[in-house]
Design an enzyme around this catalytic site. Sequence first.
Site, short mmCIF file in Angstrom:
data_model
loop_
_atom_site.label_atom_id
_atom_site.label_comp_id
_atom_site.label_asym_id
_atom_site.label_seq_id
_atom_site.Cartn_x
_atom_site.Cartn_y
_atom_site.Cartn_z
N GLU A 236 0.83 -1.20 0.00
CA GLU A 236 0.00 0.00 0.00
C GLU A 236 0.86 1.25 0.00
O GLU A 236 0.66 2.18 -0.78
CB GLU A 236 -0.91 -0.01 1.23
CG GLU A 236 -1.88 1.15 1.30
CD GLU A 236 -2.81 1.06 2.49
OE1 GLU A 236 -3.51 2.05 2.77
OE2 GLU A 236 -2.84 0.01 3.17
N GLY A 269 -7.71 5.74 7.69
CA GLY A 269 -8.55 5.68 8.87
C GLY A 269 -8.02 4.73 9.92
O GLY A 269 -8.11 5.00 11.12
N ALA A 270 -7.45 3.60 9.50
CA ALA A 270 -6.98 2.60 10.45
C ALA A 270 -5.47 2.45 10.48
O ALA A 270 -4.92 1.89 11.43
CB ALA A 270 -7.61 1.24 10.13
N SER A 271 -4.77 2.93 9.47
CA SER A 271 -3.31 2.79 9.44
C SER A 271 -2.68 4.00 8.78
O SER A 271 -3.35 4.79 8.10
CB SER A 271 -2.89 1.52 8.70
OG SER A 271 -3.24 1.60 7.33
N THR A 272 -1.39 4.15 8.98
CA THR A 272 -0.64 5.21 8.32
C THR A 272 0.65 4.62 7.79
O THR A 272 1.22 3.69 8.39
CB THR A 272 -0.35 6.39 9.28
OG1 THR A 272 0.24 7.47 8.55
CG2 THR A 272 0.58 5.99 10.41
N GLN A 273 1.12 5.12 6.64
CA GLN A 273 2.31 4.59 6.00
C GLN A 273 3.33 5.70 5.74
O GLN A 273 2.96 6.85 5.50
CB GLN A 273 1.98 3.93 4.65
CG GLN A 273 1.17 2.66 4.72
CD GLN A 273 -0.30 2.92 4.88
OE1 GLN A 273 -0.84 3.90 4.37
NE2 GLN A 273 -0.98 2.05 5.62
#
EC number: 3.6.1.42
Length: 534
Positions: A236, A269-273
Amino acid sequence: MDGMRRFGWKKFAIAAVVLLGFVWVLGPRKEDVIPEKYIPSIAEPYFSYNPPSHTTLPPPNRPQPTSPQHPSNDEDIVSNPKPRPTSYETDPDHYKTVYCTKPFKPDLPLVQYALMIDAGSTGSRIHIYKFNNCGASPSYEYEVFKQTKPGLSKFEKNPLGAAMSLDILLDEAVKVVPQALQKCTPVAVKATAGLRLLGGPESEEILEAVRHRLHEKYPFNLQEKDGVVIMDGSDEGVYAWITANYLLKTIRADTPEGTTPYAVLDLGGASTQIVFEPTFDMSKPDNTLEEGEHKYDLKFSGKDYVLYQHSYLGYGLMKAREHVHRLVEFMGSFHKVGAKDIVGNPCLARGTKREVTIKDESTGQEKNVTMVGEDIGGFDSCNRVIELVMAKDSICEVKPCSFNGVYQPSLLETFPKGNILLLSYFYDRLRPLIPSTSTSPIHISTIATLAKQVCLGKPEWEKHWGDDHELMKELEGRPEWCLDLTFMHALLRLGYEFGSERTVEIGKQIEGTELGWCLGATIAMVGADLKCRV
């Protein structure tokens, strides 16, 4: 990684109680974040992730209408084309292209469409891309974009409902893609952190329902192997990096040597990269990127890149809100006075309130709590709570670390001057607060300034944005905007350790194309041998 290490709040419960005491006692109150050749089959993804991943993508440059790409096909290149279409509406012929009159290979169609559905935690989005086959690899032209809410993970007990929620997106694709090309149009549904967190049989039931509905109801060519999947967080982030840098022209075949690609930070919303290309001082011994899943070897447009990437599951914006609310409610229970289910929350703007659902992680039980900003709301008080959620002092097994014990090479040392692009929720929360005429990068310290202004409540909003009635309405309807901005600033400053005067850019589209991972993933998908549905 288990929940305790992932979110860190239980581990710091005692410290939290002590710290909140200072927050509440000291804070003011009234009372008390292709290949150069085709791969064998479209069912085989370009990104074969087997850490460390070795990936080859094609040079995806768009054809240049004013100069022939391939001498053998000179007569088929349009030398004086119509203006390049940048949208479905400006495309003079959806069956053709302005770049050439015949495909590079006779067994390929002149144009090809591809569908990518981003099934995120808060909603699903379809990207309908048009490519042409004027060159040796498919060349991107434009996209049609549509979205819907809620996300697939909200249909935990209703797999069919989850599959049907995508109908509005696929119906749009039926309208856009010319009927004669639909059976040869590849489609993929890639779920991200929402279904990753849901996990287990529930996620697989939803994915299977989506596969079945696509096969039964729609004419498109669903990939057999990776058509409907939960995407790995590493892919992602890297796909988003490819999309942004491709559109920004920093990783193309004709990009000048020595160009530094952008670092790309995506906040979902649920993760960050985070993905960037670190550089090391080779005069220092052992000064290299450590081996591990964070290392991503990429070959793109004939160039090799060694990227650092990490996806922080549980640190997306909606999950950050949940952790902050739960921690505030937990700490507030030690000194609560007055109404049982009313809790003062320093991360809500002053004068606002929000009813939130608190879920007990150990029992799974939920309860509704009214959070109020009152006079304790403020950037500094909120930041102290978010510092606990960030788990900055977790054990760092391989140094240096960013936060939550995750290895990351120092950005100050390995990416000191490169450009930084912030995507998704970064853009959604920051763009409305910045003058619409401004296109310049902003300092990270500016995010802190905006957070302070938003956290102070309506009188401060009217002072800075009183003429923007739509924004005022948005701020009044989103008391957690204070929390969101404070978390974003903490993610950049405390988490990744960017300097306060470092500049960043925020983005949503470039030349009408949505930023994010979807275009990068689609370039990989259309680079395979074309398959058509029987």
